[in-house]
Design an enzyme around this catalytic site. Structure first.
Site, PDB file in Angstrom:
ATOM      1  CG  HIS A  47      31.704   2.472 -29.906  1.00  0.00           C
ATOM      2  ND1 HIS A  47      31.220   3.703 -29.529  1.00  0.00           N
ATOM      3  CD2 HIS A  47      30.976   1.558 -29.221  1.00  0.00           C
ATOM      4  CE1 HIS A  47      30.251   3.536 -28.645  1.00  0.00           C
ATOM      5  NE2 HIS A  47      30.079   2.245 -28.442  1.00  0.00           N
ATOM      6  CG  HIS A 107      30.759  -2.375 -30.675  1.00  0.00           C
ATOM      7  ND1 HIS A 107      30.757  -3.152 -29.541  1.00  0.00           N
ATOM      8  CD2 HIS A 107      31.952  -1.728 -30.693  1.00  0.00           C
ATOM      9  CE1 HIS A 107      31.885  -2.942 -28.876  1.00  0.00           C
ATOM     10  NE2 HIS A 107      32.621  -2.094 -29.551  1.00  0.00           N
ATOM     11  CB  THR A 113      41.317  -2.876 -25.943  1.00  0.00           C
ATOM     12  OG1 THR A 113      40.580  -3.858 -26.664  1.00  0.00           O
ATOM     13  CG2 THR A 113      42.717  -3.365 -25.705  1.00  0.00           C
ATOM     14  CG  HIS A 118      40.500   2.144 -28.375  1.00  0.00           C
ATOM     15  ND1 HIS A 118      39.692   2.874 -27.536  1.00  0.00           N
ATOM     16  CD2 HIS A 118      40.248   0.853 -28.104  1.00  0.00           C
ATOM     17  CE1 HIS A 118      39.005   2.049 -26.781  1.00  0.00           C
ATOM     18  NE2 HIS A 118      39.309   0.813 -27.111  1.00  0.00           N
ATOM     19  NE  ARG A 158      33.293  -8.448 -23.399  1.00  0.00           N
ATOM     20  CZ  ARG A 158      33.969  -7.558 -22.663  1.00  0.00           C
ATOM     21  NH1 ARG A 158      33.883  -6.279 -22.954  1.00  0.00           N
ATOM     22  NH2 ARG A 158      34.708  -7.933 -21.660  1.00  0.00           N
ATOM     23  CD  GLU A 187      41.053  -5.043 -32.776  1.00  0.00           C
ATOM     24  OE1 GLU A 187      40.385  -5.213 -31.729  1.00  0.00           O
ATOM     25  OE2 GLU A 187      41.016  -4.013 -33.423  1.00  0.00           O
ATOM     26  CD  GLU A 213      45.118  -0.716 -34.250  1.00  0.00           C
ATOM     27  OE1 GLU A 213      45.206  -1.695 -35.004  1.00  0.00           O
ATOM     28  OE2 GLU A 213      44.051  -0.278 -33.800  1.00  0.00           O
ATOM     29  CG  ASN A 249      36.321  -3.270 -34.476  1.00  0.00           C
ATOM     30  OD1 ASN A 249      35.222  -3.753 -34.235  1.00  0.00           O
ATOM     31  ND2 ASN A 249      37.378  -3.519 -33.736  1.00  0.00           N
ATOM     32  NE  ARG A 295      36.636  -8.579 -24.762  1.00  0.00           N
ATOM     33  CZ  ARG A 295      37.371  -7.560 -24.290  1.00  0.00           C
ATOM     34  NH1 ARG A 295      37.559  -6.481 -25.001  1.00  0.00           N
ATOM     35  NH2 ARG A 295      37.894  -7.623 -23.091  1.00  0.00           N
ATOM     36  CG  HIS A 337      38.951  -7.819 -29.790  1.00  0.00           C
ATOM     37  ND1 HIS A 337      39.086  -6.880 -28.797  1.00  0.00           N
ATOM     38  CD2 HIS A 337      39.631  -8.908 -29.354  1.00  0.00           C
ATOM     39  CE1 HIS A 337      39.798  -7.387 -27.805  1.00  0.00           C
ATOM     40  NE2 HIS A 337      40.135  -8.623 -28.119  1.00  0.00           N
TER      41      HIS A 337
END
Ligand code: PXP
Length: 245
Positions: free
Chosen positions: A218, A14, A105, A195, A53, A74, A155, A11, A49, A47
């Site tokens: 992350h 970031h 999330t 996550h 963001r 996502e 998931e 992912n 959003r 993701h």
């Protein structure tokens, strides 16, 4: 010898967070996706959003067009996002709950209360050739509802596991995740998880026999900063020193 494999979804949200923070053109999110795939990512997860963001629509389109690996998008369960998915056609959509003020999330999707809307979304996505996973807590009722909605996978939310500071509590959460994984597989659902996973805590989750995919962001981006910082500082030192020579 085990023949079991687990797909790693990297992912890269970031990387985009850092870019958006300044409104610069770097760091290059597409390049990050390509580097991740070159170094072992089986798929790229982003993701998009509602508040945009971090990841932007153009990032999703660029990754879809220029990265050979599968794309896992996502997104929240909204008409806007479903329409966008039908256009971009990721390999997977993972439906997640979204609250505007949250840092990340925070909990799994409430499949039980949104069953009709999720079933309708599953039909739309299936018609577009997109597989559907639902980001859920390790809750038997939610998992049963996910299967009834026509999802291809769940998931499992590992945030509570990752956040547990007490070993006994972590073990209890792991037990729930283990039951959820076997229930999901028995219902014919693929078992993904993610996550809050880090180098230190990923082992017991990867050891759950039913898990076929992990989505991790992350901690990978954070580790990349630490590993890349020596080179970045040295390169800047050299760029300055060159004009002083
Ligand atoms: N899976 C889902 C469904 C998520 O929402 C997130 C966070 O965007 C992740 C995995 C990755 O979590 P982390 O960035 O903590 O590794």
């Amino acid at each position: 010898m085990t023949t079991r494999t687990i797909r790693l979804g990297v992912n890269i949200d970031h990387v985009a967070t850092l870019r958006q923070q300044r409104g610069t053109s770097y760091p290059d999110v597409l390049r990050a996706a390509q580097l991740a795939v070159e170094h072992g990512a089986d798929l790229i997860t982003v993701h998009l959003r509602e508040d945009r963001r971090h990841i932007q629509d153009a990032d999703v389109e660029a990754i879809r067009a220029h990265v050979a690996a599968p794309l896992n998008l996502e997104m929240a369960l909204t008409d806007e996002m479903l329409t966008l998915a039908e256009v971009v056609r990721p390999d997977w959509v993972c439906l997640v709950p979204e609250r505007r003020q949250e840092l990340t999330t925070e909990g799994g999707l409430d499949v039980l209360t949104a069953q009709d809307r999720i079933r309708a979304a599953a039909a739309r996505l299936r018609a577009a050739g997109i597989r559907l996973s639902l980001f859920v807590d390790a809750d038997p009722e939610q998992i049963q509802a996910a299967a009834e909605c026509g999802a291809d996978a769940v998931e499992l939310h590992t945030g509570e596991y990752a956040d547990a500071s007490d070993p006994q509590q972590r073990q209890a959460v792991l037990q729930r995740l283990a039951h959820a994984a076997s229930q999901s597989q028995a219902l014919g659902l693929g078992v993904h998880a993610g996550h809050g996973l880090t180098l230190d805590n990923v082992g017991p989750i990867a050891a759950l026999a039913e898990v076929t995919e992990l989505n991790i962001g992350h901690a990978i981006v954070a580790e990349a900063i630490m590993r890349g910082l020596p080179r970045a500082v040295a390169d800047m030192r050299a760029a300055i020193d060159r004009v002083l020579d």
